[in-house]
Motif scaffolding. Structure first.
Motif, PDB file in Angstrom:
ATOM      1  N   PHE A  60       0.823  -1.208   0.000  1.00 56.69           N
ATOM      2  CA  PHE A  60       0.000   0.000   0.000  1.00 56.69           C
ATOM      3  C   PHE A  60       0.857   1.259   0.000  1.00 56.69           C
ATOM      4  O   PHE A  60       0.509   2.257  -0.638  1.00 56.69           O
ATOM      5  CB  PHE A  60      -0.951   0.020   1.205  1.00 56.69           C
ATOM      6  CG  PHE A  60      -2.165  -0.848   1.038  1.00 56.69           C
ATOM      7  CD1 PHE A  60      -2.700  -1.118  -0.212  1.00 56.69           C
ATOM      8  CD2 PHE A  60      -2.776  -1.403   2.139  1.00 56.69           C
ATOM      9  CE1 PHE A  60      -3.818  -1.914  -0.364  1.00 56.69           C
ATOM     10  CE2 PHE A  60      -3.904  -2.205   2.002  1.00 56.69           C
ATOM     11  CZ  PHE A  60      -4.420  -2.463   0.746  1.00 56.69           C
ATOM     12  N   THR A  61       1.964   1.221   0.702  1.00 53.20           N
ATOM     13  CA  THR A  61       2.876   2.368   0.726  1.00 53.20           C
ATOM     14  C   THR A  61       3.405   2.647  -0.673  1.00 53.20           C
ATOM     15  O   THR A  61       3.456   3.803  -1.106  1.00 53.20           O
ATOM     16  CB  THR A  61       4.044   2.101   1.699  1.00 53.20           C
ATOM     17  OG1 THR A  61       3.502   1.768   2.975  1.00 53.20           O
ATOM     18  CG2 THR A  61       4.940   3.300   1.827  1.00 53.20           C
ATOM     19  N   HIS A  62       3.768   1.581  -1.383  1.00 48.30           N
ATOM     20  CA  HIS A  62       4.232   1.751  -2.764  1.00 48.30           C
ATOM     21  C   HIS A  62       3.116   2.274  -3.659  1.00 48.30           C
ATOM     22  O   HIS A  62       3.336   3.166  -4.480  1.00 48.30           O
ATOM     23  CB  HIS A  62       4.757   0.427  -3.320  1.00 48.30           C
ATOM     24  CG  HIS A  62       6.117   0.070  -2.819  1.00 48.30           C
ATOM     25  ND1 HIS A  62       7.264   0.591  -3.356  1.00 48.30           N
ATOM     26  CD2 HIS A  62       6.510  -0.754  -1.834  1.00 48.30           C
ATOM     27  CE1 HIS A  62       8.313   0.095  -2.730  1.00 48.30           C
ATOM     28  NE2 HIS A  62       7.877  -0.724  -1.785  1.00 48.30           N
ATOM     29  N   ALA A  65       2.522   5.956  -3.168  1.00 41.84           N
ATOM     30  CA  ALA A  65       3.570   6.780  -3.774  1.00 41.84           C
ATOM     31  C   ALA A  65       3.483   6.766  -5.301  1.00 41.84           C
ATOM     32  O   ALA A  65       3.671   7.804  -5.948  1.00 41.84           O
ATOM     33  CB  ALA A  65       4.942   6.292  -3.321  1.00 41.84           C
ATOM     34  N   LEU A  66       3.174   5.605  -5.888  1.00 42.12           N
ATOM     35  CA  LEU A  66       3.147   5.491  -7.347  1.00 42.12           C
ATOM     36  C   LEU A  66       1.892   6.091  -7.971  1.00 42.12           C
ATOM     37  O   LEU A  66       1.936   6.648  -9.065  1.00 42.12           O
ATOM     38  CB  LEU A  66       3.241   4.014  -7.758  1.00 42.12           C
ATOM     39  CG  LEU A  66       4.595   3.348  -7.541  1.00 42.12           C
ATOM     40  CD1 LEU A  66       4.474   1.836  -7.749  1.00 42.12           C
ATOM     41  CD2 LEU A  66       5.630   3.925  -8.482  1.00 42.12           C
ATOM     42  N   TYR A  67       0.764   5.963  -7.280  1.00 40.49           N
ATOM     43  CA  TYR A  67      -0.521   6.402  -7.835  1.00 40.49           C
ATOM     44  C   TYR A  67      -1.182   7.407  -6.901  1.00 40.49           C
ATOM     45  O   TYR A  67      -2.280   7.182  -6.402  1.00 40.49           O
ATOM     46  CB  TYR A  67      -1.429   5.187  -8.065  1.00 40.49           C
ATOM     47  CG  TYR A  67      -0.796   4.165  -8.973  1.00 40.49           C
ATOM     48  CD1 TYR A  67      -0.751   4.356 -10.345  1.00 40.49           C
ATOM     49  CD2 TYR A  67      -0.209   3.014  -8.455  1.00 40.49           C
ATOM     50  CE1 TYR A  67      -0.150   3.432 -11.184  1.00 40.49           C
ATOM     51  CE2 TYR A  67       0.390   2.078  -9.283  1.00 40.49           C
ATOM     52  CZ  TYR A  67       0.418   2.297 -10.649  1.00 40.49           C
ATOM     53  OH  TYR A  67       1.009   1.379 -11.466  1.00 40.49           O
ATOM     54  N   GLU A  68      -0.505   8.507  -6.692  1.00 42.74           N
ATOM     55  CA  GLU A  68      -0.948   9.508  -5.720  1.00 42.74           C
ATOM     56  C   GLU A  68      -2.347  10.046  -6.031  1.00 42.74           C
ATOM     57  O   GLU A  68      -3.193  10.168  -5.137  1.00 42.74           O
ATOM     58  CB  GLU A  68       0.067  10.652  -5.691  1.00 42.74           C
ATOM     59  CG  GLU A  68       0.084  11.413  -4.407  1.00 42.74           C
ATOM     60  CD  GLU A  68       1.269  12.361  -4.330  1.00 42.74           C
ATOM     61  OE1 GLU A  68       1.051  13.502  -3.919  1.00 42.74           O
ATOM     62  OE2 GLU A  68       2.386  11.959  -4.692  1.00 42.74           O
TER      63      GLU A  68
END
Length: 113
Positions: A60-62, A65-68
């Motif tokens: 979820f953290t990734h 960050a990737l799909y703000e």
């Protein structure tokens, strides 16, 4: 000639790398169907079920960050009536990328001086 030998070698190496990436994703395109899931959303939920909680948090953290922008949209949207169950898509979604077969690479001849 417009490019140097080294530049041509670099381009061929990048093509090979791109082919390997495409081939590594190829099986994932149909994984949901092979597991008899309705769509890829169900596949994603199923994969989260089998992971440990700390792995899910890391993913979820990734994703955040990737799909703000999409993450913000998801937070602003009301939660589903039945969490964990995804409605079946009425029509097949169009692929984001055109499905291609294995990439072809032209052989490069050595330049004689």
């Amino acid at each position: 000639m417009s490019i140097s030998y080294r530049e041509a070698k670099r381009i061929l190496a990048k093509q090979e790398e791109a082919r390997e990436v495409i081939n590594s994703y190829r099986g994932m395109e149909t994984l949901g169907k092979r597991l008899q899931l309705k769509n890829n959303k169900e596949l994603i939920l199923k994969l989260f079920e089998i992971e440990a909680d700390d792995s899910v948090v890391e993913v979820f953290t990734h994703l955040k960050a990737l799909y703000e922008e999409q993450w913000g949209d998801a937070e602003a949207t009301a939660p589903p009536e039945v969490p964990g169950q995804v409605e079946e898509d009425e029509e097949e979604p169009k692929a984001r990328y055109a499905k291609e077969e294995s990439a072809e690479v032209e052989e490069v001849e050595a330049v004689k001086a």
